[in-house]
Write an enzyme that holds these catalytic residues in place. Structure first.
Site, mmCIF file in Angstrom:
data_model
loop_
_atom_site.group_PDB
_atom_site.id
_atom_site.type_symbol
_atom_site.label_atom_id
_atom_site.label_comp_id
_atom_site.label_asym_id
_atom_site.label_seq_id
_atom_site.Cartn_x
_atom_site.Cartn_y
_atom_site.Cartn_z
ATOM 1 C CG HIS A 77 -54.011 -72.614 -44.751
ATOM 2 N ND1 HIS A 77 -53.543 -73.765 -45.326
ATOM 3 C CD2 HIS A 77 -53.458 -71.595 -45.452
ATOM 4 C CE1 HIS A 77 -52.729 -73.470 -46.321
ATOM 5 N NE2 HIS A 77 -52.657 -72.150 -46.423
ATOM 6 C CE LYS A 128 -50.440 -73.405 -43.655
ATOM 7 N NZ LYS A 128 -49.637 -72.229 -43.282
ATOM 8 C CB SER A 139 -49.228 -69.339 -45.646
ATOM 9 O OG SER A 139 -50.173 -70.338 -45.376
ATOM 10 C CB CYS A 162 -62.641 -64.052 -72.574
ATOM 11 S SG CYS A 162 -61.569 -65.391 -72.015
#
Length: 487
Positions: A50, A250, A338, A400
């Site tokens: 952020h 957010k 956050s 994979c």
């Protein structure tokens, strides 16, 4: 005699603190209740670095977010962790929301955020053509970025380990008490003494804090649920797309992942059980409804999985970082929701420097550099793949198919300084099992490799530790046992 430092919690914050402290001459132990680092909030979040425009000026969230986000790119480069400055938009669909954008712009400027501007519909649609044409304006934040949260945590742990930090897993700290000039940590595995204790225990941090401090804190587990879309379909957005924020956070977003998927979420639901990572039809319906405002052509036919994460919301709404009031020698990072991922480098540095200063820790003369790993086989050039195969033929064995992960990469993940010991540990270190089939094809071979590397029987290999065994017994053994009973 060296100071004995115990860090509680192996998330991104605990590992960032451990890495920073490993530069000092001390006896450092990190204890984690799970079987691996990055088993809590650090494994299940949006992976966003952020920019810091939406944090209250003067708060710890604003301070550490700005500092940490400016450190993160160089740190990821040093540790060979994926990082991308893809930018973000906060969308407004009416005049009231547009006014909020101007408030966020002013707040971001006060906080010291770089690269912000408010743009109109035409510019938004030019940059992100799949955005709802009803959009009125957006706060465009060029300095926002994305990072892989669990890969960062693993890299921090590895660097701490090669510099002398010990890790002890499956060790839940139940109580902390002061005994003369030391702390005694009572755990499920016995008592651990410590001269210095650092509480980075996530949703359980308030319980430990309240045992040693008169200033009480309260953490509420807050669940966020997500959709992950298949990377086989090109992501419809390059920026992280927010809507205007609410008091719960957010908001629900759409963001491309660093591995070319698309992430939708999270919700924000306060719960009582901090270990409940189930998903619910109601929350996922909410994700669909809200993200459809940003992306009207939203198509969930390519969803490959849903998941949830738990963040630790402290009642005061801010990070609590530093020395514990009334408990000399105790330190903490509490309420790290956050923007905790973005803030982690700065929090680790701050706590390490504070502890070193207050306890006269001496810096080591030299520091071992971070371990270096080859890039993912899939991203190598043809020449690099040929060279890797020549050095290790197990690069020629693809385990994979969805993510093109080789046997060599899986074995390397298990052999790392703080290596994988479970199927999930391999998955997050290599991406084996993260693709379209979600491990349906590769899990048996991953289990065999874990069994070989860790000298375990196949029925001792677990998905994520504890009782999460995938195989209970061999068929022939069960049959033989049945024959013995009926003999």
């Amino acid at each position: 005699m060296k100071q004995k430092i115990v860090i509680i919690g192996g998330g991104v914050i605990g590992c960032a603190v451990a890495r920073e402290l490993s530069a000092y001459d001390a006896d450092i132990l990190l204890v984690e209740r799970a079987i691996d680092v990055s088993e809590g909030a650090s494994k299940a979040n949006s992976g966003l670095a952020h920019a810091g425009f939406d944090n209250k000026p003067g708060s710890n969230k604003a301070k550490f977010n700005i500092q940490g986000s400016k450190m993160l790119e160089a740190l990821c480069r040093e540790l060979s962790v994926p990082y991308k400055r893809n930018g973000a938009m906060v969308l407004a669909f009416d005049d009231t929301q547009t006014a909020v954008l101007h408030e966020l712009l002013q707040q971001g400027m006060v906080n010291g955020v770089d690269g912000m501007e408010i743009i109109g519909r035409d510019r938004i649609l030019a940059l992100e053509p799949h955005t709802n044409p009803r959009v009125v304006a957006a706060l465009h934040v060029k300095s926002a970025a994305s990072v892989s949260p669990y890969e960062l945590t693993y890299a921090l742990a590895d660097h701490a380990k090669v510099n002398g930090v010990d890790f002890q897993f499956n060790t839940e700290v139940r109580t902390i008490k002061r005994d003369l000039n030391r702390f005694i940590l009572t755990t499920c595995c016995g008592d651990i003494p410590a001269d210095i204790v650092i509480n980075c225990a996530g949703v359980g941090a308030d319980m430990l804090h309240n045992q040693i401090s008169e200033r009480k804190v309260t953490i509420t587990p807050r669940k966020g649920e997500y959709y992950l879309l298949d990377r086989e379909v090109k992501p419809m957005f390059t920026h992280t797309m927010f809507q205007t924020p609410t008091k719960m956070g957010k908001g629900i977003l759409i963001t491309p992942t660093l591995h070319n998927g698309l992430l939708l979420g999270p919700t924000a639901t306060d719960i009582t059980d901090g270990t409940d990572v189930s998903t619910t039809a109601e929350a996922l319906r909410q994700v669909r409804e809200i993200t459809s405002l940003t992306w009207p052509q939203e198509n969930l036919k390519t969803v490959i999985t849903t998941f949830s994460g738990i963040r630790a919301h402290e009642a005061g709404g801010d990070f609590i970082i530093g020395a514990v009031e009334g408990a000399p020698g105790a330190y903490e990072a509490i309420g790290i929701e956050s923007p905790g991922l973005s803030s982690s480098p700065a929090i680790g540095q701050y706590l390490a420097e504070l502890i070193a200063e207050q306890h006269d820790l001496r810096r080591k003369g030299t520091r071992v550099p971070p371990p270096k790993y080859l890039p993912p086989f899939e991203s190598m050039t043809v020449e690099e793949k040929a060279k890797a195969y020549a050095n290790d033929p197990e690069y020629g064995a693809v385990v994979c198919r969805c993510e093109h992960i080789t046997e060599a990469e899986i074995r390397a993940a298990i052999r790392r300084p703080v290596g994988a010991t479970t199927v999930d540990g391999v998955k997050r270190r290599t991406r084996a099992g993260m693709g379209r089939c979600q491990g349906g094809f590769c899990s048996p071979r991953v289990m065999e490799i874990l069994s070989e590397e860790l000298h375990l029987r196949l029925n001792q290999v677990t998905k994520s530790g504890g009782n999460s065994r995938i195989l209970l017994a061999r068929i022939e053994d069960a049959a033989a046992e049945g024959d013995d009973r009926h003999a």
